[in-house]
Design an enzyme around this catalytic site. Structure first.
Site, mmCIF file in Angstrom:
data_model
loop_
_atom_site.group_PDB
_atom_site.id
_atom_site.type_symbol
_atom_site.label_atom_id
_atom_site.label_comp_id
_atom_site.label_asym_id
_atom_site.label_seq_id
_atom_site.Cartn_x
_atom_site.Cartn_y
_atom_site.Cartn_z
ATOM 1 N N CYS A 10 16.903 -11.231 131.301
ATOM 2 C CA CYS A 10 15.564 -10.685 131.578
ATOM 3 C C CYS A 10 14.476 -11.651 131.155
ATOM 4 C CB CYS A 10 15.387 -9.360 130.853
ATOM 5 S SG CYS A 10 15.737 -9.491 129.086
ATOM 6 N N GLU A 62 11.595 -11.607 140.441
ATOM 7 C CA GLU A 62 12.717 -11.890 139.543
ATOM 8 C C GLU A 62 13.984 -12.077 140.384
ATOM 9 O OE1 GLU A 62 14.323 -8.664 137.128
ATOM 10 O OE2 GLU A 62 14.440 -10.015 135.414
ATOM 11 N N GLU A 87 12.803 -1.311 128.761
ATOM 12 C CA GLU A 87 12.944 -2.772 128.665
ATOM 13 C C GLU A 87 13.280 -3.269 130.070
ATOM 14 O OE1 GLU A 87 12.286 -4.473 126.047
ATOM 15 O OE2 GLU A 87 12.358 -3.021 124.425
ATOM 16 N N GLY A 129 13.396 1.968 136.154
ATOM 17 C CA GLY A 129 12.543 2.323 135.010
ATOM 18 C C GLY A 129 11.458 3.309 135.415
ATOM 19 N N LYS A 161 24.889 5.658 128.377
ATOM 20 C CA LYS A 161 25.459 5.356 129.695
ATOM 21 C C LYS A 161 25.390 3.847 129.935
ATOM 22 C CE LYS A 161 23.955 4.631 133.990
ATOM 23 N NZ LYS A 161 25.034 3.799 134.482
ATOM 24 N N ILE A 192 12.579 -2.567 137.199
ATOM 25 C CA ILE A 192 11.314 -1.811 137.240
ATOM 26 C C ILE A 192 11.501 -0.522 138.046
ATOM 27 C CG2 ILE A 192 8.967 -1.843 138.198
ATOM 28 C CD1 ILE A 192 8.696 -4.672 137.304
ATOM 29 N N GLU A 193 12.188 -0.627 139.190
ATOM 30 C CA GLU A 193 12.326 0.547 140.066
ATOM 31 C C GLU A 193 13.051 1.689 139.350
ATOM 32 O OE1 GLU A 193 13.365 -2.603 140.881
ATOM 33 O OE2 GLU A 193 11.472 -3.017 141.929
ATOM 34 N N GLY A 197 16.690 -2.140 132.273
ATOM 35 C CA GLY A 197 17.053 -2.362 133.665
ATOM 36 C C GLY A 197 15.861 -2.789 134.497
HETATM 37 P P1 NAP Z 1 19.226 -1.398 137.202
HETATM 38 O O1 NAP Z 1 19.803 -1.361 138.542
HETATM 39 O O2 NAP Z 1 17.862 -0.859 137.001
HETATM 40 O O3 NAP Z 1 20.275 -0.643 136.253
HETATM 41 C C1 NAP Z 1 20.087 -0.558 134.870
HETATM 42 C C2 NAP Z 1 20.735 0.718 134.373
HETATM 43 O O4 NAP Z 1 20.015 1.829 134.906
HETATM 44 C C3 NAP Z 1 22.171 0.907 134.846
HETATM 45 O O5 NAP Z 1 22.908 1.559 133.852
HETATM 46 C C4 NAP Z 1 21.992 1.789 136.071
HETATM 47 O O6 NAP Z 1 23.139 2.520 136.415
HETATM 48 C C5 NAP Z 1 20.887 2.698 135.613
HETATM 49 N N1 NAP Z 1 20.113 3.330 136.671
HETATM 50 C C6 NAP Z 1 19.945 2.921 137.952
HETATM 51 N N2 NAP Z 1 19.148 3.786 138.614
HETATM 52 C C7 NAP Z 1 18.794 4.750 137.731
HETATM 53 C C8 NAP Z 1 18.005 5.925 137.813
HETATM 54 N N3 NAP Z 1 17.383 6.272 138.930
HETATM 55 N N4 NAP Z 1 17.854 6.698 136.712
HETATM 56 C C9 NAP Z 1 18.447 6.342 135.547
HETATM 57 N N5 NAP Z 1 19.247 5.251 135.417
HETATM 58 C C10 NAP Z 1 19.403 4.460 136.492
HETATM 59 O O7 NAP Z 1 19.187 -2.874 136.621
HETATM 60 P P2 NAP Z 1 20.367 -3.929 136.569
HETATM 61 O O8 NAP Z 1 20.499 -4.554 137.883
HETATM 62 O O9 NAP Z 1 21.563 -3.321 135.942
HETATM 63 O O10 NAP Z 1 19.797 -4.932 135.484
HETATM 64 C C11 NAP Z 1 18.958 -5.966 135.803
HETATM 65 C C12 NAP Z 1 17.547 -5.688 135.370
HETATM 66 O O11 NAP Z 1 17.510 -5.368 133.968
HETATM 67 C C13 NAP Z 1 16.675 -6.911 135.517
HETATM 68 O O12 NAP Z 1 15.430 -6.562 136.027
HETATM 69 C C14 NAP Z 1 16.561 -7.416 134.088
HETATM 70 O O13 NAP Z 1 15.435 -8.234 133.857
HETATM 71 C C15 NAP Z 1 16.508 -6.140 133.329
HETATM 72 N N6 NAP Z 1 16.836 -6.359 131.923
HETATM 73 C C16 NAP Z 1 15.840 -6.230 131.000
HETATM 74 C C17 NAP Z 1 16.110 -6.488 129.659
HETATM 75 C C18 NAP Z 1 15.035 -6.382 128.607
HETATM 76 O O14 NAP Z 1 15.384 -6.346 127.437
HETATM 77 N N7 NAP Z 1 13.761 -6.331 128.963
HETATM 78 C C19 NAP Z 1 17.396 -6.853 129.269
HETATM 79 C C20 NAP Z 1 18.386 -6.961 130.241
HETATM 80 C C21 NAP Z 1 18.093 -6.713 131.570
HETATM 81 P P3 NAP Z 1 24.213 1.878 137.437
HETATM 82 O O15 NAP Z 1 24.779 0.702 136.764
HETATM 83 O O16 NAP Z 1 25.182 2.980 137.602
HETATM 84 O O17 NAP Z 1 23.469 1.540 138.681
#
Ligand code: NAP
Length: 494
Positions: free
Chosen positions: A285, A386, A251, A234, A176, A231-232, A229
């Site tokens: 990230c 962040e 991650e 995750g 996804k 923390i929340e 994605g």
């Molecule tokens: P996000 O809102 O947590 O979304 C990440 C993914 O999770 C999206 O596909 C999202 O779907 C999905 N998602 C949201 N809520 C979910 C739930 N309750 N259950 C399962 N999946 C869910 O994060 P983001 O805003 O896209 O990304 C930014 C974050 O990612 C930052 O904190 C960044 O540091 C982190 N990140 C970490 C790494 C690493 O390698 N450590 C790399 C890149 C990014 P939708 O798009 O449909 O909301």
């Protein structure tokens, strides 16, 4: 009405069973970019069922490693053949510059080749147990069905960091992508279809995190979930994964420190600090969003940092010479601008940037000026949270011990960097910083050969490198009695 982009389930391009779709916006222009289908829970279950059947019934679990490697290498060839198209799609959807998108494509093709190479090199242990009649060994086996959930900041790379090791290890997958950036992932699945991955082995489900992501995290038929994605989200994945005790790899975010000592190679350190923060609009990230500078060089370093930052060219990522694009959405832009206001209220010194960029065509997109705050103190929100945009916090330190203390003073532990020509000091400091990804005298490059993942609240597990292959396979112990003999523990068999 534009044609609705489909998802790929069980070898077919399909629309959502609900008929729902949504509109993507080009972040550089604010204009509609594409209409995309929006999956339901039932669509997700169908994709999971296809992946399960492909693994257990259609025989993917027994496919020769060399065959998997051939498919993966053909996929990498396809990515390179279509690099221009793929990079252009990525830039229009995500906003990043074309140079950065192109780099992501080549690096992801390399990732595929790296893991294709590992398909045929399984490793295990042999061990000696006390009973010399028994010979012991370990083997690695695929989990089965792996669910994958990716973020929007590196859509191609994040998909590949999961797809490549999971396929190399012999799993089937349901992926996804982030709702904002599915277009390049659709293209990747077109390529996998073209090179001949069997029906059901790779499935793409496009839809919201709370529906598709949640279903992947909690389904009894998914054996492992790999998530990138916040923390929340995750935490939610972790809770749902507990339903069937599936494996998780998380991650998550970061607030990573870059420590600059006064004996660093000066130009390398200034250049490294700007790159650490502003690459990919700061939507990284592992961004080095806190630069800790030794007090003896603080004033001069800050002056040069600001000077170099002002050379960054904002614009539509498709345009020549642009090296910073827009932020992903209007909402995210306002969130980042909100943090800038918070920094000012908290008493940090605004050294450059600080506003939405609205000059000429920029007014139509979600652009924020590269921003630097000086005189930041450890407990400011802009230092602790962040921001995920182009906002850099500078802090001053006096001693090595103080640098380490400041570096560790957040709940995150994703990445860290140290600049000094004194290798002993570099090693002392890097070993004391609680972070999973570190660099000395460089900052930022991701190596497909090295494990990627965080300490503390930045995540669980590792992607990439041989650790990444391990992450997508189980370990089985096999104990072989060389000579058959009854134990007679409960007596003898007549
Ligand atoms: P996000 O809102 O947590 O979304 C990440 C993914 O999770 C999206 O596909 C999202 O779907 C999905 N998602 C949201 N809520 C979910 C739930 N309750 N259950 C399962 N999946 C869910 O994060 P983001 O805003 O896209 O990304 C930014 C974050 O990612 C930052 O904190 C960044 O540091 C982190 N990140 C970490 C790494 C690493 O390698 N450590 C790399 C890149 C990014 P939708 O798009 O449909 O909301």
């Amino acid at each position: 009405m534009a044609e609705v982009k489909k998802m790929f389930i069980d070898g077919e391009w399909v629309l959502s069973s609900s008929g729902d779709s949504y509109t993507l916006i080009n972040p550089a222009t604010g204009e509609p970019l594409a209409e995309v289908t929006k999956a339901t829970r039932e669509d997700t279950q169908r994709a999971i069922a296809a992946a399960k059947r492909a693994f257990y019934e259609d025989g993917w679990c027994d496919v020769e490693p060399l065959k998997r490697a051939e498919l993966m290498n053909a996929f990498a060839d396809e990515m390179e053949a279509q690099v221009e198209d793929l990079a252009r799609i990525e830039t229009m959807n995500n906003g990043k510059s074309l140079t950065e998108s192109t780099y992501d494509v080549y690096d992801s093709a390399n990732c595929l080749r790296y893991f294709a190479g590992l398909c045929t090199k399984p490793t295990g242990q042999t061990y000696q147990v006390p009973d010399t009649n028994v010979f012991g060994m370990t083997v690695r086996e695929p989990f089965g069905v792996v669910g994958m959930i990716t973020a929007w900041n590196f859509p191609i790379s994040l998909a590949m960091w999961k797809l490549a090791p999971a396929l190399a290890a012999g799993n089937t997958v349901v992926l996804k992508p982030a709702s904002y950036t599915p277009l390049s992932t659709i293209k990747l699945f077109e390529m996998m279809e073209k090179v001949g991955f069997p029906k059901g082995v790779v499935n793409l489900v496009i839809g919201s995190g709370s529906v598709v992501g949640d279903e992947l995290a909690k389904s009894d038929d998914v054996d492992k979930v790999a998530f990138t994605g916040s923390i929340e989200a995750g935490q939610s994945v972790m809770r749902q994964a507990a339903t069937n005790m599936k494996g998780i790899c998380l991650e998550l975010g970061g607030k990573s420190p870059v420590v600059v000592f006064d004996d660093a190679d000066y130009k390398t350190a200034v250049d490294g600090a700007v790159f650490a923060m502003f690459y990919n609009q700061g939507e990284v990230c592992s961004a080095g969003s806190r630069i800790l500078i030794q007090d003896t060089i603080y004033d001069k370093f800050v002056k040069d940092l600001v000077k170099l930052t002002k050379k960054i060219k904002l614009g539509n990522g498709l345009d020549e010479g642009v090296n910073m694009g827009p932020l992903i959405t209007e909402d995210h832009m306002h969130k980042v601008l909100g943090y800038i206001e918070t920094g000012i209220k908290e008493g940090a010194t605004l050294l450059c940037g600080g506003h939405r960029a609205t000059e000429g065509a920029l007014a139509k997109g979600w652009f924020v000026e590269p921003t630097i705050f000086g005189d930041c103190t450890p407990d400011m929100r802009i230092v602790q949270e962040e921001i995920f945009g182009p906002v850099l916090c500078l802090q001053k330190f006096h001693t090595e011990a103080e640098a380490v203390e400041l570096a560790n003073h957040t709940t995150y532990g994703l990445a860290a960097g140290v600049y000094t020509e004194n290798l002993g000091k570099a090693m002392r400091v890097i070993r004391k910083i609680r972070a999973g990804i570190t660099w000395i005298n460089e900052y930022g490059p991701v190596y497909n050969e090295a494990p990627w993942g965080g300490y503390k609240q930045s995540g669980i597990g590792r992607e990439l490198g041989t650790y990444g292959l391990d992450e997508f396979s189980e370990v089985k112990q096999i104990n072989v009695a060389k000579t058959s003999a009854p134990t007679e523990w409960f007596g003898t068999v007549d």
